[in-house]
Design a protein around this motif. Structure first.
Motif, mmCIF file in Angstrom:
data_model
loop_
_atom_site.group_PDB
_atom_site.id
_atom_site.type_symbol
_atom_site.label_atom_id
_atom_site.label_comp_id
_atom_site.label_asym_id
_atom_site.label_seq_id
_atom_site.Cartn_x
_atom_site.Cartn_y
_atom_site.Cartn_z
ATOM 1 N N LEU A 1 5.021 5.855 2.042
ATOM 2 C CA LEU A 1 4.531 7.154 1.652
ATOM 3 C C LEU A 1 5.577 7.787 0.516
ATOM 4 O O LEU A 1 6.669 8.470 0.915
ATOM 5 N N SER A 2 4.853 7.707 -0.507
ATOM 6 C CA SER A 2 5.808 8.150 -1.797
ATOM 7 C C SER A 2 5.559 9.663 -2.320
ATOM 8 O O SER A 2 6.280 9.988 -3.250
ATOM 9 N N GLU A 3 4.639 10.293 -1.507
ATOM 10 C CA GLU A 3 4.469 11.683 -2.053
ATOM 11 C C GLU A 3 5.677 12.570 -2.178
ATOM 12 O O GLU A 3 5.650 13.399 -3.345
ATOM 13 N N LEU A 4 6.567 12.574 -1.387
ATOM 14 C CA LEU A 4 7.739 13.583 -1.332
ATOM 15 C C LEU A 4 8.480 13.209 -2.847
ATOM 16 O O LEU A 4 8.833 14.058 -3.375
ATOM 17 N N ILE B 1 9.097 7.455 7.364
ATOM 18 C CA ILE B 1 8.607 7.073 6.368
ATOM 19 C C ILE B 1 8.020 8.069 5.212
ATOM 20 O O ILE B 1 8.243 7.924 3.862
ATOM 21 N N ALA B 2 7.741 9.439 5.834
ATOM 22 C CA ALA B 2 7.528 10.387 4.691
ATOM 23 C C ALA B 2 8.535 10.991 4.208
ATOM 24 O O ALA B 2 8.808 11.212 2.924
ATOM 25 N N ILE B 3 9.612 10.937 5.077
ATOM 26 C CA ILE B 3 11.040 11.646 4.331
ATOM 27 C C ILE B 3 11.907 10.546 3.493
ATOM 28 O O ILE B 3 12.226 10.844 2.611
ATOM 29 N N ASP B 4 11.586 9.156 4.071
ATOM 30 C CA ASP B 4 12.402 8.120 3.262
ATOM 31 C C ASP B 4 11.182 7.594 2.152
ATOM 32 O O ASP B 4 10.901 6.603 2.247
ATOM 33 N N ALA B 5 11.048 8.451 1.115
ATOM 34 C CA ALA B 5 9.697 8.411 0.340
ATOM 35 C C ALA B 5 9.995 7.538 -0.657
ATOM 36 O O ALA B 5 9.138 6.841 -1.407
ATOM 37 N N ASN B 6 11.244 6.700 -0.854
ATOM 38 C CA ASN B 6 11.471 5.932 -1.985
ATOM 39 C C ASN B 6 11.611 4.149 -1.202
ATOM 40 O O ASN B 6 11.837 3.655 -2.118
ATOM 41 N N THR C 1 0.878 -1.302 0.011
ATOM 42 C CA THR C 1 0.188 -0.054 0.006
ATOM 43 C C THR C 1 0.861 1.334 -0.069
ATOM 44 O O THR C 1 1.932 1.321 0.775
ATOM 45 N N VAL C 2 0.749 2.213 -1.052
ATOM 46 C CA VAL C 2 1.375 3.316 -1.053
ATOM 47 C C VAL C 2 0.596 4.688 -0.787
ATOM 48 O O VAL C 2 -0.668 4.602 -1.101
ATOM 49 N N GLY C 3 1.254 5.728 -0.445
ATOM 50 C CA GLY C 3 0.556 7.074 -0.322
ATOM 51 C C GLY C 3 -0.738 7.007 0.586
ATOM 52 O O GLY C 3 -0.845 6.568 1.484
ATOM 53 N N GLY C 4 -1.817 7.507 -0.345
ATOM 54 C CA GLY C 4 -3.037 7.487 0.014
ATOM 55 C C GLY C 4 -3.593 6.230 0.656
ATOM 56 O O GLY C 4 -4.675 6.286 1.635
ATOM 57 N N GLY C 5 -3.187 5.262 0.124
ATOM 58 C CA GLY C 5 -3.604 3.944 0.877
ATOM 59 C C GLY C 5 -3.088 3.707 2.209
ATOM 60 O O GLY C 5 -3.669 2.917 2.948
ATOM 61 N N VAL C 6 -1.954 4.233 2.581
ATOM 62 C CA VAL C 6 -1.436 4.038 3.826
ATOM 63 C C VAL C 6 -2.410 5.061 4.712
ATOM 64 O O VAL C 6 -2.766 4.596 5.581
ATOM 65 N N GLY C 7 -2.979 6.036 4.196
ATOM 66 C CA GLY C 7 -3.937 6.606 5.051
ATOM 67 C C GLY C 7 -5.160 6.166 5.287
ATOM 68 O O GLY C 7 -5.665 6.274 6.345
ATOM 69 N N GLY D 1 3.506 15.898 -0.734
ATOM 70 C CA GLY D 1 4.020 15.271 0.623
ATOM 71 C C GLY D 1 2.642 14.758 1.140
ATOM 72 O O GLY D 1 1.623 15.105 0.517
ATOM 73 N N PRO D 2 2.706 14.086 2.003
ATOM 74 C CA PRO D 2 1.328 13.314 2.603
ATOM 75 C C PRO D 2 0.700 14.142 3.345
ATOM 76 O O PRO D 2 0.443 13.850 4.658
ATOM 77 N N PHE D 3 0.257 15.521 3.195
ATOM 78 C CA PHE D 3 -0.322 16.329 3.843
ATOM 79 C C PHE D 3 -1.827 15.952 4.382
ATOM 80 O O PHE D 3 -2.180 15.953 5.529
ATOM 81 N N VAL D 4 -2.668 15.227 3.347
ATOM 82 C CA VAL D 4 -3.868 14.952 4.014
ATOM 83 C C VAL D 4 -3.880 13.859 4.706
ATOM 84 O O VAL D 4 -4.651 13.788 5.406
ATOM 85 N N VAL D 5 -3.216 12.830 4.234
ATOM 86 C CA VAL D 5 -3.319 11.433 5.181
ATOM 87 C C VAL D 5 -2.400 11.702 6.304
ATOM 88 O O VAL D 5 -2.538 10.756 7.165
ATOM 89 N N GLY D 6 -1.617 12.511 6.336
ATOM 90 C CA GLY D 6 -0.481 12.770 7.312
ATOM 91 C C GLY D 6 -1.206 12.591 8.686
ATOM 92 O O GLY D 6 -0.760 11.673 9.813
ATOM 93 N N PRO D 7 -2.153 13.415 9.038
ATOM 94 C CA PRO D 7 -2.656 13.021 10.476
ATOM 95 C C PRO D 7 -3.155 11.736 10.835
ATOM 96 O O PRO D 7 -3.183 11.327 12.059
ATOM 97 N N ALA D 8 -3.843 11.054 9.772
ATOM 98 C CA ALA D 8 -4.296 9.631 10.119
ATOM 99 C C ALA D 8 -3.111 8.797 10.280
ATOM 100 O O ALA D 8 -3.271 7.973 11.418
ATOM 101 N N VAL D 9 -1.989 9.046 9.622
ATOM 102 C CA VAL D 9 -0.754 8.346 9.692
ATOM 103 C C VAL D 9 -0.371 8.457 11.251
ATOM 104 O O VAL D 9 0.191 7.583 11.805
ATOM 105 N N GLU D 10 -0.031 9.594 11.576
ATOM 106 C CA GLU D 10 0.459 10.077 12.555
ATOM 107 C C GLU D 10 -0.129 9.587 13.711
ATOM 108 O O GLU D 10 0.191 9.307 14.878
ATOM 109 N N ARG D 11 -1.305 9.602 13.764
ATOM 110 C CA ARG D 11 -2.529 9.366 14.940
ATOM 111 C C ARG D 11 -2.111 7.903 15.172
ATOM 112 O O ARG D 11 -2.207 7.531 16.402
ATOM 113 N N LYS D 12 -2.078 6.984 14.123
ATOM 114 C CA LYS D 12 -1.753 5.785 14.381
ATOM 115 C C LYS D 12 -0.399 5.141 14.700
ATOM 116 O O LYS D 12 -0.182 4.204 15.553
ATOM 117 N N ILE D 13 0.507 5.651 13.950
ATOM 118 C CA ILE D 13 2.057 5.272 14.261
ATOM 119 C C ILE D 13 2.775 6.210 15.100
ATOM 120 O O ILE D 13 4.003 5.828 15.308
#
Length: 250
Positions: free
Chosen positions: A132-135, A160-165, A108-114, A140-152
Motif C-alpha cells: 500500500l504505497s499511497e502514503l 502495510i499502510a504506514i510501512d508504505a515503502n 500488486t500495489v495500492g488500488g490493486g490491493v483493494g 493514503g489508501p482511503f478508498v481501498v482501505g475499507p476493503a483491505v481492512e475487511r479482508k485482513i
C-alpha cells in the motif's frame, strides 16, 4: 504495446474478466469505469454462475492508480471523480450477486490491493507481493482501505499502510487472509483457479447468492463511505507535497 482493455469470456458457466494496461496493469479512469461496468453486467448474466477476475500478461497484477492521471489532476472535483473509479469497482464487486474469484499472478500495489481484497476468494503465486504505497506520495489508501481492512483486519492494514515503502510477501498476505492459496507458478495457479471456479458452478446458485449477502453484511453504507473517502484523496492529491512527489516519480 498492446492497447488497454477489459474483456470477458464465458466458458462452462465461468465468466473470466481480464483487465490490462501496458503500464504494469495500472488503472486509469476509463479502465476503472469499464471494469465496474463489466463486473455489474456479469453479475446480471444468467449464463454466468461464478466470476474470475484476473489481469493480463505474466508480471504485475495491478500497479494501482495511473500516475499519469494523478499528475494531471488540477482540481478537487476531478480528483474526486478519479478516486471514485476505485470506489465504483469495489462497490460493483460488493454488490455482485455471484462469487468473484481473484487470480493474482504477481505484485500488486495500492488500488490493486483493494481490488484483490474485494474478491470473495483469492488465489496467488509466490510472486504476488503486496504494497500500500499511497502514503509515499502524500495521500493514503482511503478508498481501498475499507476493503483491505475487511479482508485482513485493521492491524494488518495499518501495518502495510504506514510501512508504505515495503512489499509484503504473498505468504504474509495468505497468513493475514488476503490469499487463500499461494502457488509456485502461474501455470499451477491457472489450473487451480479454473478447477475451483468450475466446481463452484455445481453448487446451488441461490445458496451462493445468499452466502454472498452474508459475507458482505455491514458494508451497506459503502456507497456513501467510499464517496467520502474519494473526496479526501481528491483533496490530498492537490497538496504541494503530493504534487512535488509525483513530479519526482515521473
Amino acid at each position: 504495446m498492446t492497447a488497454p482493455y477489459v474483456n470477458i469470456e464465458v466458458e462452462n458457466a465461468v465468466g473470466t474478466i481480464e483487465f490490462f494496461h501496458p503500464a504494469h496493469n495500472s488503472l486509469p479512469g476509463d479502465i476503472l469505469a469499464k471494469l465496474a461496468e463489466t463486473i455489474t453486467d456479469a453479475g446480471n448474466n444468467d449464463e454466468i454462475k461464478v466470476i474470475v477476475l484476473k489481469s493480463g500478461r505474466d508480471r504485475t497484477f495491478c500497479a494501482g492508480a495511473s500516475f499519469k492521471e494523478l499528475i494531471n489532476i488540477t482540481d478537487a472535483d476531478t480528483g474526486k471523480v478519479f478516486f471514485s473509479g476505485f470506489a465504483n469497482v469495489i462497490n460493483a464487486m460488493r454488490k455482485c450477486p455471484k462469487f468473484i474469484i481473484g487470480r493474482v499472478q504477481g505484485k500488486t500495489v495500492g488500488g490493486g490491493v483493494g481490488v484483490a481484497s474485494a474478491t470473495d476468494y483469492c488465489m496467488a503465486t509466490k510472486y504476488a507481493e503486496i504494497k500500500l504505497s499511497e502514503l509515499n506520495v502524500g495521500i493514503g489508501p482511503f478508498v481501498v482501505g475499507p476493503a483491505v481492512e475487511r479482508k485482513i483486519g485493521l492491524s494488518a492494514m495499518s501495518q502495510i499502510a504506514i510501512d508504505a515503502n515495503t512489499f509484503y510477501s504473498a505468504e504474509w498476505a495468505r497468513d493475514k487472509g488476503l490469499f487463500t492459496h499461494v502457488f509456485e507458478d502461474i501455470k499451477t495457479l491457472d489450473a487451480e483457479v479454473q478447477a475451483f471456479a468450475e466446481h463452484l458452478c455445481t453448487y446451488n446458485p441461490e445458496a451462493m447468492r445468499e452466502m454472498k449477502k452474508v459475507f458482505w453484511q455491514g458494508t451497506e453504507d459503502w456507497d456513501a463511505l467510499l464517496a467520502e473517502r474519494a473526496v479526501i484523496s481528491g483533496r490530498l492529491v492537490l497538496s504541494e507535497f503530493t504534487k512535488e512527489t509525483l513530479k519526482r516519480f515521473k
